[in-house]
Every structure is written in C-alpha cells, then in structure tokens.
Design a protein around this motif. Structure first.
Motif, mmCIF file in Angstrom:
data_model
loop_
_atom_site.group_PDB
_atom_site.id
_atom_site.type_symbol
_atom_site.label_atom_id
_atom_site.label_comp_id
_atom_site.label_asym_id
_atom_site.label_seq_id
_atom_site.Cartn_x
_atom_site.Cartn_y
_atom_site.Cartn_z
ATOM 1 N N LEU A 86 34.286 29.698 30.576
ATOM 2 C CA LEU A 86 33.884 28.521 29.811
ATOM 3 C C LEU A 86 32.764 27.776 30.535
ATOM 4 O O LEU A 86 31.891 27.184 29.887
ATOM 5 N N ALA A 87 32.771 27.827 31.864
ATOM 6 C CA ALA A 87 31.703 27.192 32.639
ATOM 7 C C ALA A 87 30.374 27.891 32.378
ATOM 8 O O ALA A 87 29.332 27.229 32.236
ATOM 9 N N THR A 139 23.925 24.584 27.399
ATOM 10 C CA THR A 139 23.116 23.485 27.937
ATOM 11 C C THR A 139 21.652 23.880 28.037
ATOM 12 O O THR A 139 20.754 23.122 27.641
ATOM 13 N N VAL A 140 21.395 25.078 28.563
ATOM 14 C CA VAL A 140 20.017 25.556 28.699
ATOM 15 C C VAL A 140 19.368 25.706 27.326
ATOM 16 O O VAL A 140 18.198 25.350 27.130
ATOM 17 N N LEU A 141 20.110 26.219 26.356
ATOM 18 C CA LEU A 141 19.580 26.375 24.996
ATOM 19 C C LEU A 141 19.211 25.024 24.390
ATOM 20 O O LEU A 141 18.174 24.885 23.724
ATOM 21 N N LEU A 142 20.058 24.026 24.626
ATOM 22 C CA LEU A 142 19.768 22.687 24.120
ATOM 23 C C LEU A 142 18.523 22.108 24.790
ATOM 24 O O LEU A 142 17.716 21.422 24.138
ATOM 25 N N VAL A 143 18.359 22.382 26.086
ATOM 26 C CA VAL A 143 17.165 21.933 26.795
ATOM 27 C C VAL A 143 15.919 22.549 26.170
ATOM 28 O O VAL A 143 14.915 21.866 25.931
ATOM 29 N N VAL A 199 30.416 19.028 36.059
ATOM 30 C CA VAL A 199 31.564 18.820 35.166
ATOM 31 C C VAL A 199 32.495 20.028 35.188
ATOM 32 O O VAL A 199 33.722 19.883 35.217
ATOM 33 N N SER A 200 31.927 21.232 35.199
ATOM 34 C CA SER A 200 32.762 22.435 35.286
ATOM 35 C C SER A 200 33.541 22.467 36.590
ATOM 36 O O SER A 200 34.700 22.887 36.627
ATOM 37 N N THR A 201 32.918 22.026 37.665
ATOM 38 C CA THR A 201 33.593 21.975 38.955
ATOM 39 C C THR A 201 34.802 21.044 38.911
ATOM 40 O O THR A 201 35.862 21.337 39.480
ATOM 41 N N LEU A 249 32.175 17.929 26.372
ATOM 42 C CA LEU A 249 32.607 18.127 24.987
ATOM 43 C C LEU A 249 33.150 19.546 24.768
ATOM 44 O O LEU A 249 34.167 19.730 24.081
ATOM 45 N N LEU A 250 32.503 20.540 25.365
ATOM 46 C CA LEU A 250 32.970 21.913 25.200
ATOM 47 C C LEU A 250 34.359 22.102 25.801
ATOM 48 O O LEU A 250 35.215 22.760 25.197
#
Length: 234
Positions: A134-135, A142-146, A176-178, A226-227
C-alpha cells in the motif's frame, strides 16, 4: 546614555526584546517553539531539575538570537556597503545561534524523548497491520498526481521544478507510510527530519519556492493518508 534608574533600565531592556521580536522572524520562531516545548512539558511528570535545564536551554537560544540581532544592527549601521568581512561577522554570529539551537535539540531529546515515546507508543500500536505494498501504491499515485498538476500549471518536470514539488510530495508520502507501517516513534522522527531536509534543499537550490514545497508536502501527506483510511474503511 545609561539610565540612572533601575526601573527605566528594565523598561529599556523589555522594549529591546519587543522590538527584536517585532522585527526579527527567526526570534519569533524561537519564542513560538519555546512556548510549544513548555506546553508539551506540562503533560509529562518532569522533575524540577528537568524544568530548570529546559528553562536554561531556552533562555540561551533566545539570548543568542538577541545577540545575533544586535550584532547585525551594529554592522549594518557601521558598514553601509557589502563586503566579505561583514559577511563573515554575520555568519559567525549566526553560527552561535545555530550552535545553541543544536544544543537545545540535544537537551530536548534527552529530557522529553522517552516521555513522548511512552505517550505515543500506545496510540501507534493501535494502528492495524497493513500490507506494505500500500505504501508503494500510495507513492505511485502521489507521483501521478504531481505529474497531472504540473501539466495543469504548465511548469516544471515530474520531479524537477514547477507546481507542486515532487520531491516534497514523495518525501511526505513516505513519512505517512512510515507512521502506519513501523509504528516506531524513533523511525518516524528520523523520516520526518529527512522529509524536512529534502523539502528545504529544493528551496535552497532555487528549484522550488516555499509555496510549491508546502503544497507538494501536503499533496503527498494527504493522498497517502486518504488511501490508508480508504483501505481501512474497506
């Protein structure tokens, strides 16, 4: 021009502190951080000597910043033109502030860290176990949104320049994943510091401005958060 009245001298000293706080952003930051540290300390059962150490450390940092400000004002008043000697004097004075700031972090670590760790460990352990992939998915999204946002704003490359900062987005997504995966306060703090350094380096190198870095950090953090919560809700 020395005052004969102790009461007037005290008033002048307070006036000097107020003037410096009004004019100097760094001093305001130091005072805000000091207030936050003292506020957080109230939640823990600190011993008297621990409060004394915190008070002395905070006083040293603020005093160093006041001395640095005074030196800058003197140099600017005496030397109207820029030169290497003036730069060196200001750099050394700023170095004194940096040294006391690092000392304050060192003291805060040993005085407050164990208590903060005990306080937060329970909440972190309550987070459910989640698949590590999931991370990775959060990072990819995130990269795609950027990329999409940079295409909309028409500036920069996927991870170089433009709105928002891709490096900041990735760094805070990992943060956040951490938090969710490790549930270890030490690792979380280290990754947080790394994310801050990554973001700060983008501004210092002139690749991004502060707004682009802040929005990038928020994008990575909020998207990943959110994910994880969508996954939990499912």
């Amino acid at each position: 021009m020395k005052s004969d009245s102790w009461w007037k001298s005290l008033g002048y000293a307070i006036e000097g502190v107020i003037y410096a706080v009004r004019k100097e952003r760094n001093l305001r930051i130091h005072i805000i951080l000091a207030v936050l540290v003292l506020f957080v300390a109230l939640f823990f059962k600190l011993k008297s000597w621990e409060y004394i150490i915190l008070a002395i450390t905070i006083s040293l940092v603020i005093a160093a910043e006041l001395f640095n400000t005074a030196i800058e004002y003197i140099i600017d008043f005496i030397c109207k033109e820029k030169c290497n000697e003036v730069k060196h004097i200001k750099d050394v004075a700023a170095g004194a502030v940096l040294t006391t700031a690092f000392g304050a972090i060192f003291v805060g670590y040993f005085v407050l860290f164990d208590k903060i760790k005990e306080y937060t460990s329970f909440a972190l352990k309550r987070l459910p176990d989640l698949p590590s992939h999931l991370a990775v998915m959060s990072l990819v999204i995130t990269v795609l949104l950027v990329v999409i946002l940079k295409a909309i704003f028409g500036k920069g490359e996927p991870l170089h320049g433009g709105m928002p900062s891709g490096h900041a987005a990735v760094a805070f997504s990992i943060l956040v994943s951490t938090i969710y995966i490790t549930k270890n306060i030490t690792e979380i703090i280290l990754v947080f510091l790394l994310a801050i350094l990554v973001s700060q380096s983008r501004v210092q190198l002139g690749i991004h401005n502060k707004k682009e870095v802040i929005i990038g950090g928020l994008l990575g953090s909020v998207t990943t958060y959110l994910l994880y919560n969508i996954f939990l809700g499912g």
